[in-house]
Design an enzyme around this catalytic site. Sequence first.
Site, mmCIF file in Angstrom:
data_model
loop_
_atom_site.group_PDB
_atom_site.id
_atom_site.type_symbol
_atom_site.label_atom_id
_atom_site.label_comp_id
_atom_site.label_asym_id
_atom_site.label_seq_id
_atom_site.Cartn_x
_atom_site.Cartn_y
_atom_site.Cartn_z
ATOM 1 N N GLU C 72 0.810 -1.217 0.000
ATOM 2 C CA GLU C 72 0.000 0.000 0.000
ATOM 3 C C GLU C 72 0.842 1.264 0.000
ATOM 4 O O GLU C 72 0.445 2.284 -0.585
ATOM 5 C CB GLU C 72 -0.944 0.001 1.210
ATOM 6 C CG GLU C 72 -2.113 -0.989 1.102
ATOM 7 C CD GLU C 72 -1.773 -2.416 1.515
ATOM 8 O OE1 GLU C 72 -0.612 -2.673 1.878
ATOM 9 O OE2 GLU C 72 -2.666 -3.277 1.491
ATOM 10 N N HIS C 141 -9.591 -4.167 11.452
ATOM 11 C CA HIS C 141 -10.347 -4.123 10.188
ATOM 12 C C HIS C 141 -11.666 -3.374 10.315
ATOM 13 O O HIS C 141 -12.549 -3.550 9.482
ATOM 14 C CB HIS C 141 -10.630 -5.544 9.694
ATOM 15 C CG HIS C 141 -9.510 -6.154 8.906
ATOM 16 N ND1 HIS C 141 -8.282 -6.404 9.443
ATOM 17 C CD2 HIS C 141 -9.425 -6.555 7.615
ATOM 18 C CE1 HIS C 141 -7.503 -6.948 8.522
ATOM 19 N NE2 HIS C 141 -8.163 -7.053 7.401
#
Lengths: 317, 317, 338, 338
Positions: C72, C141
Site C-alpha cells: 500500500e 479491520h
Amino acid sequence: MSTAELDTINPADALRMLRTMRVARQMSQRIAKLYPTDVMETPVHLCIGQEAVSAGLCCHLTDADQMLLGHRTHAPALAKGLPLRKLMAELYGRTTGCSHARGGSMHVFDPEHGLPGSSAIVGGSIAVGVGAALSSKLSGSDFISVSYFGDAATNAGVFHESMNFAALKQLPVLFLCENNGLSNVMPVAEHAAYEIAGVASQFMPVFRADGTDALSVYREAGKAVRQVRETRAPVFLECTTKRWMKHQGHERDDLEINPIDPVTDCPIARLERFMIGASLITPREILALAKEIEAEIDDAIEFAERSPYPQPEFVEA
Amino acid sequence: MSTAELDTINPADALRMLRTMRVARQMSQRIAKLYPTDVMETPVHLCIGQEAVSAGLCCHLTDADQMLLGHRTHAPALAKGLPLRKLMAELYGRTTGCSHARGGSMHVFDPEHGLPGSSAIVGGSIAVGVGAALSSKLSGSDFISVSYFGDAATNAGVFHESMNFAALKQLPVLFLCENNGLSNVMPVAEHAAYEIAGVASQFMPVFRADGTDALSVYREAGKAVRQVRETRAPVFLECTTKRWMKHQGHERDDLEINPIDPVTDCPIARLERFMIGASLITPREILALAKEIEAEIDDAIEFAERSPYPQPEFVEA
Amino acid sequence: MPWSRFDSNYRAPAGERDLAFVDAIREATDQAMCLDPRVFAMGLDADDKFGVFGSMRDMTHPERILGTPISENANTGVALGAALTGMRPILINLRNDFLLVAMDQIVNYVAKWQSMFDGQCAVPLVMRSVIGRGWGCGAQHSQSLQGLFAQIPGLKVVMPATPYDAKGLLLSAIKDDSPVMMFEHRWLYKNTGPVPEEMYTIPLGQGQRLHEGSSLTVVATSLAAIHTLTACEQRGLDVDLIDPRTIKPLDMDLILDSVSKTGRLLVVDYDFPFGGVAAEITSRVCEQAFDRLREPPQRIGFPEANMPASGPLERAYYPTPDTIGERIERWIGVEVCA
Amino acid sequence: MPWSRFDSNYRAPAGERDLAFVDAIREATDQAMCLDPRVFAMGLDADDKFGVFGSMRDMTHPERILGTPISENANTGVALGAALTGMRPILINLRNDFLLVAMDQIVNYVAKWQSMFDGQCAVPLVMRSVIGRGWGCGAQHSQSLQGLFAQIPGLKVVMPATPYDAKGLLLSAIKDDSPVMMFEHRWLYKNTGPVPEEMYTIPLGQGQRLHEGSSLTVVATSLAAIHTLTACEQRGLDVDLIDPRTIKPLDMDLILDSVSKTGRLLVVDYDFPFGGVAAEITSRVCEQAFDRLREPPQRIGFPEANMPASGPLERAYYPTPDTIGERIERWIGVEVCA
Ligand SMILES: Cc1ncc(C[n+]2csc(CCOP(=O)(O)OP(=O)(O)O)c2C)c(N)n1
Ligand SMILES: Cc1ncc(C[n+]2csc(CCOP(=O)(O)OP(=O)(O)O)c2C)c(N)n1
Ligand SMILES: [Mg+2]
Ligand SMILES: [Mg+2]
C-alpha cells in the site's frame, strides 16, 4: 582509464560531463563557504565527490525523462537541467527559487527539465519515480523515469515494494542507487545485511559502475538507459562513490571509516586527466571553464540576493 | 515417499504430525459446516490442505519458542499448542476464548505455548516475530522465534525490512513462508515479480520444503530450526502448499488457477499412506484417531456453547 | 462475512432512477474513465472478479484498472508519481485500515507535494477507501479513520452518505487538481436512492440538510448521517440534520446557520472520540456561535477503545439509530416536527 | 542546522541541581537501564556519536543500545515483539515525522495488541520522538504530530515541557506496562531547570499549573507551554497556565477547575489546527463546563498549511511568545497579576 575509453564516449559528452560536474562541485564549494554566514537557512546535503554519478547518467536522459530525487538534490538536479539561479534562489529562501522558497534545499522542482520534485523522507521517492514510469506506459509516451536514491534508502521497505511493482507491471524506470557507503555516519555494512545489487537482481537486470569515474558511469548508464528504453521494463544501476563532506552542512567529513584520497577519489580530477591525455581539453581550457562557471555562480548568487523574500501573508499556500 | 523416509523421522513424531494435522483438518471441516449457521460471527480463514506446514514445523519447537502468526491462524496455533476449546470459544465469541472474545478468528493468543498474538494486517507480524528473537538475544535466553506468514506477505516492505534487521543483528528467528500460491484470488505470479526464496537468500540461508508432504516439511524444518538454534541467526524456510478453500469463509475454492487433487495434494492422505506402508499405524487406528478427535471437537464446541458471552459493559477493555 | 445480511432501512425519496450506493460509485468511475483517458484506477483487488465489493466490476476500460500487490505504501507513491506526470489516478483501498500502511506516502508525500513546490504542480489523485464494521473483524479491520486524515493540510476529505452524493462527490474528487480522500462506509453500499445518469459534480465543501427541525442541530457524517436520519424519521424528532458531505473543507456556514436556529449542537461521527472531526466541529461552533448555543454541545462517537470482535461487544461498541435516537429524545424530548 | 543558535529564554526556578532537558532524558534513560536489565533502547542513530542530539550519549550500557537501519516500520514491530516477550524497549525516532513510516505498526499493532487479547499481555513499549522546527527543514521535517496519535485508543501520549517533567514522565513511561509515546520538542533540549538526581515518576495524566492567574485559562503543551509562560512573565499577564504534561490521558479536573475560576479558555498547541489536541480540550471544556465559560473559547496552533521553508514564511507560520502574548493581551488586556 586509458584512451581506449575514447571509443566509448563521444567528446561532446565528455565535455558536457566535465562541465556538469564542475558546476555541481564549484557550486557546492561556494555553498560550503557561504553556509556559516547563515544566508541559507536550510539544511544542505552537499554532493562533493559524488558528481560523476548524475553527470554520467544525465548524458543519456532527455528533458522529457523524469527523475525523482531524495534529500541530496543539488548535483543531480543541476545535471538534469535545473538552472543555477533557481537552485541558488531556493537555498536563499527567495520567491525566485525553483520551489518559490517553500521547499528549501531538499525540495527541488523543475518540470521543464523532468524534475517533478524531490523528498526528504528517505525511500518514498523511489515509488514516486515508478509512478512516473507508469504514466509513460499508460499514456503511451516514450519518456522513461529514474528513481534516484542512496544506499541507505534501500533499507526502507518501499524500495522492495517499488521494485516489485515496477517489475510486475513492466514499467520503464531506472533504479539509480548512488551508493556512497554511508547513511549519515553509519557505514553501509551496518545498515544493509545484503548486497544491494544482489537484492535488485531478483527483480530486474542490474548494472554496476564506479561512481568516482565519470566514464564508467557514462558507459554503464548508457547501457542501462538504453535497456530501459528498449525493453520498457525496469533496470537497476548501482554506482559506488564517496561522500567527501559530512552528511549535512558545510564541513569536510572526518569519519575514520570514510578516508578520501583527493586525487584518485575525485571524479573531476580523473576525468580531466583523461581528457587532457586524450587531447579533448587543455589545462588552460579547464581553467577557463572553471572561471566561466564561477561567473555563473556569481550571477546566481547575485540573482538570489536581489530576489525578494516571500511575504509572510502568503504562509498558507 | 518411500519407507526410506523412516530413517529421517521418528515414529512418535510421525504420529504427532498426523494427529496435529487431523485436529486442524477435522476442526476446520466442522467450522465449515457450522459457519453458515452464523454461530461464529468472525471471518474465518481455513487451513484445509495446508496442515502439513505447521504440523511439520512444530515438531521441532518447544513451548518456549515464540511464533507470530498472520490472519490464517487455526492450524499453526493448534499445532503450537493452543487448546481446541480456547480456539473454538474464541470463534464463538465467548469470554473463555483465547482472546476473551476480543480477538476473533484472526487474533489468537496463548503465551504458555509461545503464541504472543497474531495480526490481520498482512506483513507486520513478520517484524514482531523478529522482535521476539531480539528478546531472546538480549535476555540471553535459548528460545527461538518464528515469523509465520504467507506468500503475499512477502510483497510488503516490512518483509524486506525485517529480514535486514534480523540479519544485521544476527537474531535467532525462522522466517516461515507458507506459500499457497495465492493472495486471496490473485496468483503468486501476479503479486510477486521475484522468487521468494531468491530474495530471502540475499539475507540468510534458505531451505525449501514440499508443504503438501509432512515428511518433507518435517525434514527441512528440522534442519532449519536446528540451524537457527545453533547459529543464533536467521534462517528462511519456504513451504509450497495448496489452499483448498476460498480465501475466507466455508466454501471450497473454485479458482481455475487453483486445481486440487484430493489424493496427491492432501498432506494427511499422503502421511497416512506412508505410515500405513511403514507399519506405523493401521487404517483401524486412523479411524479411532479420527473419532477421538471428533470427540474432542464435540467437547470444544460444547464448551464454547455453554461459555458466556462477554458483557456489553466491558466494551472498553 | 455475510455483509449482505446487513441491510439498511434507509430508502431515499423516489427519483427518476434509483441506484445503489455501490453502483453510483461504479458509474461515476466508469463515466470518468470513459470521458478522460488520463483517469485510471489501481489498488489491491481492484481488477479481480469481486471488483472492490462490486464498485469496480464490468468497467468499460479494464486496461486502465491495475491490481496491485500488498504494498500500500509503494502503491500510493506510484499513484502520486502518475498524478505528477499527467495521469489522474484513483487509488483504492479495500479497508481504510490499510491506509495506515501508506501513511508516510499520504501525509509526507501526497498531502505536502503541492505546497512544497508552491502549487506549481497539480496532484489530481483520488484515494478511495472503505470503512468496514462488524462480523467480528476486530480492531484492525473496523476503523473509521477520517479524523486522522482531516488533520493534515493538503488533503481534502469527503464522506458521501447517499448514492447521489457518492456519484457527485467522486466526480468532483476526480475533477479536482489536488488530492482528495473519499471514505465510503461499507454499510451504505446497498442503500439505494435517486441518481441521475448524466455526470454531475457536488462542490467540495458544500453540506446539505437531510432533515428539517428546530430544536437541535445534529451534524452527522456518512453512515452516522443515515442512522440519524432513520432515528429522526422513526421517532419524529425535531432535528435539523446537517450532513457536511465534505469533512474538509467543512461547510461551516450551513452548520452555523442551523445552530443559530436551534441553539443546540450534537455531532455524530463514527470515529474514535479523541480529537477528530466531531471535536473540530464542536470547537468551531463554540468559537464562532458561542452566544447562539443555549446548552452544552454533545458528541456521539465510538467509545475510547479499539473494536472488539465478539457480537455482544460489537453491538455495544457501535452507535445505532436507536442509541442516537434515545440520546436525542432524552435531550430534547419527543416532539413531532412540523 | 545550527540548532544551538535557538536558545530559549526559559529559566526554571533555581533548584538543588540544574540539568538541561536533554540531560534529564539521558539521565532517566541511563538510570532505567541500570536499574532494569530488560530496558533497552533502539532507533536510527541511537548508538552513534551524536546519540540522538545528546540524549543517548555516554550511556552506561551501550550493549543495550541498538542502532537500526532506515526501516522505521519494522523497527517498531521489532520493539513490539521484544516488549511482548519480556523486554522493555525504548524506541527512538529522531523526527516525529518518521513515525508516519511506522504508522501501521504504531496504530494497527502497538496500540491494539493489548486490547485484541483483552489485556492478557503487557506491552511496555516507550516511543520517544523529537519534534523539529525551523531552519528551512520544510514540510516533511517540521511536523508536530501528537494530535494524530492522541486519537488512537491504546496509546498514551506525554509531552514534557520542563527538564523535571522530561525525566519524571520518561521514567513513568518506562515503568508503564502499556505503550507510551513521548514527544520531545527539539527547542526545549537546551533549557535547564531543577532535576533531582534520584529516580522519580510523574503520574501519567497529572497536569500542572505553570503560572497562576484569574482572567484566562490557557492550556498549553510542550514548547507552547514554555512560550506562553514566557509571555505571561514578560508581560505580566493574569493567566492561569495549565500544562497537561500528558495529552492522553488528560487531566480534565485541573483544566475544568481553572476554567471554573477564570471563565475563559485558550488552548495553545503547536500542531495542525484541525481536530487535534486543542480541539479535544476545547470540546471537553465546552461540554463539561459550558456554564462556567463567559466567552467563546479560542485556539492557537499552526495555520492550515504545511510548513514552508523560507525564513520569513517560517517565522510567520509558527506562533511565538510574542504572538501568543499579543493575542492574550488583546483578549484580556494587560493586568498585572497578583
Ligand atoms: C524515513 C527516514 N528516516 C530517516 C531519515 C533521516 N535521514 C536523512 S538522510 C539519511 C541517510 C540517507 O542515506 P542514503 O540513503 O545512503 O543517502 P545519502 O545521504 O548517503 O546520499 C537519514 C538516515 C529520513 N530523512 N527519513
Ligand atoms: C496490509 C494489508 N493489505 C491487504 C490485506 C487484505 N488481505 C487479507 S489476507 C490477504 C491475502 C494474503 O495472502 P498471503 O499472505 O499469501 O496469505 P494467505 O491468505 O494465502 O494465507 C489480503 C490481501 C490485509 N489484511 N492487510
Ligand atoms: Mg549513502
Ligand atoms: Mg497465500
